[in-house]
Write an enzyme that holds these catalytic residues in place. Structure first.
Site, PDB file in Angstrom:
ATOM      1  N   SER A  86     -69.736  25.800 -87.745  1.00  0.00           N
ATOM      2  CA  SER A  86     -70.456  24.609 -88.197  1.00  0.00           C
ATOM      3  C   SER A  86     -69.476  23.474 -88.508  1.00  0.00           C
ATOM      4  O   SER A  86     -68.272  23.679 -88.577  1.00  0.00           O
ATOM      5  CB  SER A  86     -71.246  24.939 -89.459  1.00  0.00           C
ATOM      6  OG  SER A  86     -70.347  25.092 -90.541  1.00  0.00           O
ATOM      7  N   LYS A  87     -70.048  22.297 -88.725  1.00  0.00           N
ATOM      8  CA  LYS A  87     -69.224  21.134 -89.056  1.00  0.00           C
ATOM      9  C   LYS A  87     -68.444  21.390 -90.342  1.00  0.00           C
ATOM     10  O   LYS A  87     -67.312  20.971 -90.487  1.00  0.00           O
ATOM     11  CB  LYS A  87     -70.131  19.917 -89.208  1.00  0.00           C
ATOM     12  CG  LYS A  87     -69.406  18.709 -89.736  1.00  0.00           C
ATOM     13  CD  LYS A  87     -70.174  17.448 -89.486  1.00  0.00           C
ATOM     14  CE  LYS A  87     -69.945  16.377 -90.514  1.00  0.00           C
ATOM     15  NZ  LYS A  87     -68.659  16.296 -91.150  1.00  0.00           N
TER      16      LYS A  87
END
Ligand code: GLU
Length: 511
Positions: free
Chosen positions: A266-267
Site C-alpha cells: 500500500s501507499k
C-alpha cells in the site's frame, strides 16, 4: 491459442493515481497483446461518480505513455468500438439492464437504506450465516418480484428511487477455468443479488464491465486478483445475456505484496519505508498532498517496466535484464505465478543501476548537465563526460552523480573533521609539500604518470602509501570519498591539483 483476434483491455477507474500494481496489470496486458499480434485497449471505467477524482484520467494516460505502453484503442485514440469512456456510453447500459429484466434475470428493487438495515439486523438476530439480498431474502423485500406489475409500474412512474439487481439463481455450480488460478468453483448459493444499475442512470462496475468486454470483443480479461470474487457473477451475467459461447478467457494476476510479504503493498508502506508506489508524482487535488513517483525519483521507464514485469512472472531463465521488446517475445500468461509477488525496493534500485550502466555516457552527461545547470554550475561538456564515465559504476540514479562528484566542480572550502583527525598527522604538511614539488615535475599529467611520480617519491622514504594518498585525497575532495585519487587528479588537471594541495597545506588544521 486458437485463431481469434487477441483483444485485451486495461480498465482503470479514475479514482486517484494509478498504483504500481495497476501499471503491472497494464504491462501484462500490453505484453500479451504485442506477443500475440493483438490489440491493447484503454477503457476508462468512471461509472461511480462518487469516487471520481479530477485529473486521474490524465494521470493514467500519462503514466502509460511514460512506460512506453502504446494504446491501440482508447479515449484519445478512438477506435471501432468506442466511445472508450464508460460515462460516454451511459445510454447503452440501461438498455442492457432492461434486457435482463425482460428475460427475468434481473428485477427492480425499491428498498430504502433503512429497510436494508432492518433486513440485515433481523438475519443477524436469527444467526443466519449470511446477511445478504439473495434467493432466500428477496421474497421478503420490496421489489418487482414481490410487488404486482402495476405497483412496480406506479413506483417507477412516480420517480421512486430504485436499483436493478441481478437475480442470482439458486444452487447452481459455477465452474470456470482461470489461466493463472486454474479451476474456480463456486455455488450460486454463496452469491448475492448484486446491484447492476442505479436510478441515477448509471450502471455499476459489474454490468458495465461485462457489457463492454462483450461489445468490445475482448478475448482475454487480465486483471488483478482482487477481482477474482467478481468472476462468478460475471460468468452468470454472460450466461444471462446468452453470451457464454463468446465470453473472454480470464487471468487473475497475483497481488503485489509488502516487502515483508505480509499483506498487500500500500501507499502507507511506501511512505514508511521510503519508496514510491505510483509511477508518476501525484498531487491530490483536494488536500494538495504530494506523493512520490518513480519518474520523479529518477527511475528509467525501462528499468521500472523490467522490475514490474518480474513481479509475478519470469521467463523461466536466470536472465533478469530484459528490454520491453525482449519481455514481449518472452511473455507467457501461463507462466504467471499464483503466489503473491513481494516488492523489493533494493531490487528496484538494482534494476535502475543496471539500466544506468547500459545508458551511453553522452546521454548521462546530458542529464547531469541539466542538474548542474540547476545548481548554477557551469561545466564543460567534455569534463562532465569524463566525470560520468568515472563515477557511473557507483550510482543507482543520475541524481546520485552530484554526491559522487561535486568536488570536480567546486574546490573544497572545508574539510571533513573526522577524516582530518584520522588522516592529517603532525608530519603530513611536510609530506604534502614534498609531494607537491614532485607533482610539479610531471609533464603529462595523467594517472599513469601520477602513479609513477608517487612511487618515485616514496622510494627510500619510510612512509606508507596511506600516509600520502589519504591526505592527498583530503586536499582534493575535502572528504574521504570518491573514485581513485590518481583519476581525480588527472581530471582536475595539474594546475587545479597543485592549487588544492597548496590550499590544503595552508588550511587543514588538527585542532
Ligand atoms: N475498473 C476496474 C478497476 O478499477 C476494472 C477491473 C477489471 O479489469 O475488470 O480495476
Amino acid at each position: 491459442m486458437d485463431n481469434k483476434q487477441i483483444r485485451v483491455r486495461f480498465a482503470p477507474s479514475p479514482t486517484g493515481p494509478l498504483h504500481m500494481g495497476g501499471v503491472r496489470t497494464a504491462l501484462f496486458n500490453y505484453l500479451f497483446a504485442r506477443k500475440n499480434e493483438g490489440k491493447f485497449i484503454l477503457r476508462i471505467e468512471d461509472t461511480d461518480q462518487t469516487r471520481y477524482v479530477e485529473g486521474a484520467e490524465d494521470y493514467i494516460i500519462e503514466s502509460l505513455k511514460w512506460c512506453g505502453i502504446e494504446i491501440d484503442e482508447g479515449v484519445e485514440e478512438g477506435g471501432p468500438y468506442g466511445p472508450y469512456r464508460q460515462s460516454d456510453r451511459k445510454e447503452l447500459y440501461k438498455e442492457f439492464s432492461e434486457r435482463l429484466i425482460e428475460s427475468e434475470n434481473a428485477y427492480y428493487a425499491f428498498d430504502t437504506a433503512e429497510e436494508l438495515d432492518v433486513m440485515r439486523e433481523r438475519l443477524k438476530q436469527e444467526k443466519s450465516s449470511v446477511q445478504q439480498y439473495n434467493a432466500l431474502t428477496r421474497g421478503e423485500m420490496k421489489n418487482s418480484l414481490t410487488l404486482s406489475q402495476d405497483e412496480t409500474k406506479d413506483l417507477l412512474n412516480s420517480g421512486a428511487k430504485y436499483v436493478i439487481r441481478f437475480k442470482m439463481p439458486e444452487n447452481q455450480e459455477i465452474i470456470v477455468e482461470d489461466i493463472v488460478r486454474g479451476t474456480v468453483k463456486v455455488n450460486t448459493n454463496q452469491l448475492d443479488d448484486k446491484v447492476l444499475f442505479k436510478s441515477d442512470g448509471m450502471p455499476t462496475y459489474h454490468l458495465a464491465n461485462v457489457v463492454d468486454d462483450h461489445l468490445m470483443k475482448i478475448s482475454h480479461v487480465i486483471r488483478g486478483e482482487e477481482w477474482l470474487p467478481s468472476l462468478p457473477l460475471h460468468i452468470m451475467l454472460y450466461k444471462a445475456f446468452g453470451w457464454s459461447e463468446t465470453k473472454p478467457e480470464f487471468a487473475h494476476l497475483p497481488l503485489l505484496l509488502k516487502p515483508s510479504g505480509k499483506g498487500k503493498l500500500s501507499k502507507r508502506d511506501g511512505d514508511a519505508l521510503g519508496f514510491p508506489v505510483f509511477p508518476l508524482e501525484w498531487k491530490d487535488p483536494k488536500t494538495g498532498e504530494i506523493s512520490r513517483g518513480y519518474r520523479e525519483d529518477g527511475y528509467f521507464a525501462d528499468a521500472f517496466n523490467n522490475m514490474l514485469a518480474l513481479l509475478g512472472w519470469n521467463p523461466g531463465t536466470d536472465e533478469e535484464i530484459l528490454s520491453l521488446r525482449e519481455l514481449t517475445s518472452e511473455f507467457d500468461l501461463a507462466k504467471v505465478h499464483k503466489a503473491g509477488a513481494k516488492f523489493d525496493h533494493e531490487k528496484a534500485k538494482w534494476f535502475n543501476h543496471k539500466y544506468l550502466l547500459a545508458t551511453s555516457n553522452e546521454k548521462l552527461a546530458n542529464m547531469y548537465q541539466n542538474i548542474l545547470k540547476e545548481k548554477g554550475i557551469e561545466a564543460d561538456d567534455t569534463m562532465i563526460l569524463k566525470v560520468v564515465a568515472l563515477i557511473k559504476e557507483r550510482a543507482n540514479f543520475v541524481s546520485d552523480f552530484w554526491s559522487q562528484s561535486y568536488f570536480f566542480f567546486q574546490a573544497p572550502t572545508e574539510y571533513d573533521k573526522k577524516v582530518v583527525k584520522k588522516r592529517w598527522k603532525e608530519t603530513t604538511p611536510e609530506i604534502m609539500k614534498a609531494l607537491k614539488e614532485q607533482l610539479e615535475t610531471i609533464e603529462e599529467f595523467n594517472h599513469n604518470n601520477l602513479e609513477k611520480a608517487i612511487h618515485d617519491f616514496m622510494e627510500g622514504k619510510e612512509i606508507g602509501m596511506g600516509q600520502i594518498m589519504n591526505p592527498f585525497r583530503l586536499t582534493l575532495v575535502g572528504a574521504g570519498i570518491g573514485p581513485g585519487v590518481f583519476e581525480i587528479a588527472e581530471l582536475l588537471g595539474k594546475k587545479e591539483t597543485i592549487k588544492r594541495l597548496q590550499k590544503g597545506i595552508e588550511n587543514i588544521k588538527r585542532d
